[in-house]
Design a protein around this motif. Structure first.
Motif, PDB file in Angstrom:
ATOM      1  N   LYS A 178       0.834  -1.203   0.000  1.00 12.58           N
ATOM      2  CA  LYS A 178       0.000   0.000   0.000  1.00 12.58           C
ATOM      3  C   LYS A 178       0.867   1.251   0.000  1.00 12.58           C
ATOM      4  N   ALA A 179       1.840   1.304   0.898  1.00 11.07           N
ATOM      5  CA  ALA A 179       2.714   2.482   0.981  1.00 11.07           C
ATOM      6  C   ALA A 179       3.509   2.660  -0.308  1.00 11.07           C
TER       7      ALA A 179
ATOM      8  N   TRP B  23       2.721   1.691  -3.442  1.00 12.58           N
ATOM      9  CA  TRP B  23       1.908   2.135  -4.577  1.00 12.58           C
ATOM     10  C   TRP B  23       1.379   3.557  -4.373  1.00 12.58           C
ATOM     11  N   GLN B  24       1.246   3.979  -3.140  1.00 17.79           N
ATOM     12  CA  GLN B  24       0.953   5.388  -2.900  1.00 17.79           C
ATOM     13  C   GLN B  24       2.147   6.240  -3.328  1.00 17.79           C
ATOM     14  N   ARG B  25       3.340   5.783  -3.026  1.00 19.02           N
ATOM     15  CA  ARG B  25       4.547   6.500  -3.459  1.00 19.02           C
ATOM     16  C   ARG B  25       4.641   6.538  -4.986  1.00 19.02           C
TER      17      ARG B  25
ATOM     18  N   PHE C  91      -0.418   6.478  -6.899  1.00 22.73           N
ATOM     19  CA  PHE C  91      -1.771   5.963  -7.029  1.00 22.73           C
ATOM     20  C   PHE C  91      -2.571   6.233  -5.753  1.00 22.73           C
ATOM     21  N   THR C  92      -3.846   6.528  -5.915  1.00 23.47           N
ATOM     22  CA  THR C  92      -4.776   6.632  -4.799  1.00 23.47           C
ATOM     23  C   THR C  92      -5.355   5.244  -4.538  1.00 23.47           C
ATOM     24  N   LEU C  93      -5.316   4.814  -3.288  1.00 20.04           N
ATOM     25  CA  LEU C  93      -5.829   3.493  -2.940  1.00 20.04           C
ATOM     26  C   LEU C  93      -7.128   3.606  -2.156  1.00 20.04           C
TER      27      LEU C  93
ATOM     28  N   TYR D 149      -6.207  -3.841  -1.173  1.00 17.90           N
ATOM     29  CA  TYR D 149      -6.382  -2.429  -1.481  1.00 17.90           C
ATOM     30  C   TYR D 149      -6.542  -2.345  -2.993  1.00 17.90           C
TER      31      TYR D 149
ATOM     32  N   ILE E 146      -6.833   0.062  -6.645  1.00 20.45           N
ATOM     33  CA  ILE E 146      -6.542   1.295  -7.373  1.00 20.45           C
ATOM     34  C   ILE E 146      -7.602   1.402  -8.457  1.00 20.45           C
TER      35      ILE E 146
ATOM     36  N   TRP F 282     -11.453   8.460  -5.251  1.00 24.30           N
ATOM     37  CA  TRP F 282     -10.613   7.284  -5.501  1.00 24.30           C
ATOM     38  C   TRP F 282     -10.133   7.219  -6.945  1.00 24.30           C
TER      39      TRP F 282
ATOM     40  N   HIS G 214      -5.566  10.186  -9.461  1.00 22.02           N
ATOM     41  CA  HIS G 214      -4.245   9.653  -9.119  1.00 22.02           C
ATOM     42  C   HIS G 214      -3.174  10.697  -9.413  1.00 22.02           C
TER      43      HIS G 214
END
Length: 284
Positions: free
Chosen positions: A22-23, A25-27, A30-32, A46, A48, A157, A160
């Motif tokens: 999660k961390a 793909w946020q970096r 992307f919004t999760l 989670y 996307i 959501w 992005h």
């Protein structure tokens, strides 16, 4: 398209550590969604979300419980996209048409998962149709009808920071792409599979599943490292963006390793994206 197929619904990306993924793909920009839990299973996810399809990060939320094979898959192959899911608009009708085509589907299987929203937990529902391996050779695939689509696409959501708007293509490495032309036309519909030299592109709605050889990966994507595994495997995903310059600027500012191809396409290596490379392109 045949069999009530509407296009690519989602890709399932198994990860070893769900919170770390999660961390990461946020970096990656992307919004999760909030975390989901599959009812009766020990897996969580989670997602996307995009207007037409989505990418699911799937991990083990409760060690020792039923994981539908995810734990064994991670041990055998490591993290990566291990399933590709096509959308359908009527599971019951799809099953009848698939049977008439000789494809031997399962009966529809209803599944719910808990989605942990700030205002309370909701229960998105799905109807799944599983297919035997011979119907989708070289790729693990099933069909999915959404029973509660309104629960899965909140406006926030869909935005992005990296500019991604849709999964446009799934790139799959196989030994003999031409052998896949007929079975995927049988599944998706006449004319859906297009063969070019050694590659086969299967068009499902607005999206494409591209079957290539490992050597083709080096030719098509010379600017970035891609995973090297025993075939078959999903090597990467192509995301559609309006502005590749803006995507590159995001990755530069975020300190994410990336490369640019001659046409401006932005590529993120598999070592950064949990086992698959990512391509950001404004090409159709």
């Amino acid at each position: 398209m045949a069999h009530h197929i509407t296009g690519l619904d989602h890709t399932v990306h198994a990860v070893t550590d769900l919170e770390a993924a999660k961390a990461n793909w946020q970096r990656l920009g992307f919004t999760l969604t909030p975390r989901g839990r599959h009812i009766g299973w020990a897996t969580g996810n989670y997602c996307i979300m995009f207007p037409r399809n989505y990418h699911e990060l799937l991990g083990i939320a409760e060690p020792g419980g039923y994981t539908a094979g995810v734990e064994d898959l991670l041990k055998a192959k490591g993290p990566g996209v291990h399933k590709v899911v096509l959308g359908i608009d009527d599971a019951g009708a799809a099953v009848q048409e698939l049977k008439a085509s000789g494809l031997n589907p399962s009966e529809p299987q209803d599944l719910k998962r808990e989605l942990e929203l700030p205002e309370g937990t909701v229960l998105p529902g799905f109807s799944l149709v599983h297919l035997p391996p011979e119907a989708t050779p070289q790729l693990s695939m099933f069909l999915c009808q959404h029973l509660t689509p309104e629960l899965l696409r909140k406006p926030d959501w869909l935005l992005h920071p990296n500019g991604a708007q849709q999964i446009a293509s799934v790139i799959v490495a196989v030994d003999n792409p031409p052998a896949l032309e007929l079975p995927y036309e049988t599944l998706v519909g006449a004319g859906a599979a297009v063969r070019t030299d050694r590659m086969v592109a299967v068009r499902a709605g607005e999206e494409t599943v591209l079957f290539v050889t490992p050597d083709d990966l080096d030719t098509l994507f010379p600017d970035i490292d891609h995973p090297v595994r025993p075939t078959p495997y999903v090597a990467g995903l192509r995301f559609r963006v309006h502005n590749t310059e803006a995507a590159a600027a995001y990755f530069k500012a975020a300190g994410v390793e990336h490369a640019r191809s001659l046409d401006g396409t932005v590529l993120v290596p598999a070592s950064v994206a949990d086992g698959i490379f990512l391509e950001f392109s404004n090409r159709a």
